[in-house]
Design a protein around this motif. Structure first.
Motif, mmCIF file in Angstrom:
data_model
loop_
_atom_site.group_PDB
_atom_site.id
_atom_site.type_symbol
_atom_site.label_atom_id
_atom_site.label_comp_id
_atom_site.label_asym_id
_atom_site.label_seq_id
_atom_site.Cartn_x
_atom_site.Cartn_y
_atom_site.Cartn_z
ATOM 1 N N ARG A 65 9.236 19.960 -0.577
ATOM 2 C CA ARG A 65 10.519 19.511 -0.039
ATOM 3 C C ARG A 65 11.452 19.187 -1.196
ATOM 4 N NH1 ARG A 65 11.740 14.562 4.108
ATOM 5 N NH2 ARG A 65 13.929 15.051 4.307
ATOM 6 N N ASP A 66 12.651 19.699 -1.136
ATOM 7 C CA ASP A 66 13.659 19.455 -2.170
ATOM 8 C C ASP A 66 13.139 19.782 -3.575
ATOM 9 O OD1 ASP A 66 15.408 18.529 -0.167
ATOM 10 O OD2 ASP A 66 14.695 16.465 -0.381
ATOM 11 N N GLY A 67 12.362 20.859 -3.686
ATOM 12 C CA GLY A 67 11.850 21.287 -4.983
ATOM 13 C C GLY A 67 10.700 20.459 -5.516
ATOM 14 N N LYS A 68 10.145 19.589 -4.686
ATOM 15 C CA LYS A 68 9.023 18.752 -5.114
ATOM 16 C C LYS A 68 7.788 19.107 -4.298
ATOM 17 C CE LYS A 68 12.038 14.979 -6.415
ATOM 18 N NZ LYS A 68 12.428 13.603 -6.185
ATOM 19 N N THR A 69 6.664 19.184 -4.985
ATOM 20 C CA THR A 69 5.388 19.452 -4.326
ATOM 21 C C THR A 69 4.662 18.128 -4.127
ATOM 22 O OG1 THR A 69 5.215 21.628 -5.365
ATOM 23 C CG2 THR A 69 3.173 20.663 -4.506
ATOM 24 N N THR A 70 4.167 17.913 -2.908
ATOM 25 C CA THR A 70 3.453 16.684 -2.587
ATOM 26 C C THR A 70 2.121 17.027 -1.938
ATOM 27 O OG1 THR A 70 5.508 15.454 -2.234
ATOM 28 C CG2 THR A 70 3.515 14.522 -1.271
ATOM 29 N N VAL A 71 1.080 16.357 -2.394
ATOM 30 C CA VAL A 71 -0.218 16.431 -1.737
ATOM 31 C C VAL A 71 -0.500 15.045 -1.182
ATOM 32 C CG1 VAL A 71 -1.487 16.023 -3.897
ATOM 33 C CG2 VAL A 71 -2.660 17.036 -1.940
ATOM 34 N N THR A 72 -0.916 14.987 0.097
ATOM 35 C CA THR A 72 -1.214 13.723 0.748
ATOM 36 C C THR A 72 -2.610 13.738 1.330
ATOM 37 O OG1 THR A 72 -0.292 14.411 2.868
ATOM 38 C CG2 THR A 72 1.197 13.246 1.359
ATOM 39 N N PHE A 73 -3.167 12.571 1.511
ATOM 40 C CA PHE A 73 -4.417 12.411 2.251
ATOM 41 C C PHE A 73 -4.489 10.971 2.741
ATOM 42 C CE2 PHE A 73 -5.543 11.334 -2.091
ATOM 43 C CZ PHE A 73 -6.345 10.222 -1.966
ATOM 44 N N ASP A 74 -5.229 10.793 3.829
ATOM 45 C CA ASP A 74 -5.417 9.462 4.401
ATOM 46 C C ASP A 74 -6.885 9.070 4.307
ATOM 47 O OD1 ASP A 74 -2.763 9.620 5.179
ATOM 48 O OD2 ASP A 74 -3.201 9.994 7.287
ATOM 49 N N ILE A 75 -7.119 7.784 4.104
ATOM 50 C CA ILE A 75 -8.472 7.253 4.172
ATOM 51 C C ILE A 75 -8.482 6.114 5.174
ATOM 52 C CG2 ILE A 75 -9.093 7.944 1.830
ATOM 53 C CD1 ILE A 75 -8.812 4.937 1.062
#
Length: 142
Positions: free
Chosen positions: A130-140
């Motif tokens: 999004r908006d040229g930014k890469t994000t990796v997410t995860f939940d615990i």
């Protein structure tokens, strides 16, 4: 989480020395979350991927943000970088393949496997751009 953040911070400090003026970072993890458990060496491989694939390859400067946010029954982590955008199809292919089916992606595949093993399918890695930014997410689970 406290130990994991110390490990990530140490790793980033080493990389900051290595890359001097081209890498900056923020760690936005409330200390109130430090009491919860997370598998060891979960975030560092994600940060390493951001550096190796987001900055080393082609970007002259970069900024990485590591965040954790408390939800009702979970803690959501994210690692965002503004380097070269990741190929989402390739990442999905890597995460969906058998553990030793390909010659790359061992870091994220290992993190994915450990998260799912401990927290279930919903805990796996999720990548977005999004908006040229890469994000990796995860939940615990808390």
């Amino acid at each position: 989480i406290k130990e994991e953040m110390l490990h990530v911070k140490s790793y980033l400090e080493i990389q900051h020395v290595r890359y001097q003026d081209i890498l900056s970072y923020d760690i936005e993890v409330p200390e109130s979350l430090y009491i919860y458990s997370i598998p060891k060496i979960t975030i560092q491989p994600l940060v390493e991927n951001a550096i190796v694939h987001g900055y080393e390859a082609s970007s002259p400067k970069g900024h990485i943000v590591i965040r954790a946010e408390e939800k009702e029954k979970t803690i959501q982590f994210s690692v965002t970088n503004d380097g070269t955008e990741i190929d989402l199809e390739k990442v999905e292919e890597l995460l969906g393949s058998a553990p030793f089916e390909q010659t790359d992606g061992y870091g994220i595949k290992n993190v994915q496997r450990r998260l799912i093993s401990q927290y279930g399918r919903k805990a796996g890695l999720h990548y977005s751009i999004r908006d040229g930014k890469t994000t990796v997410t995860f939940d615990i689970s808390k």
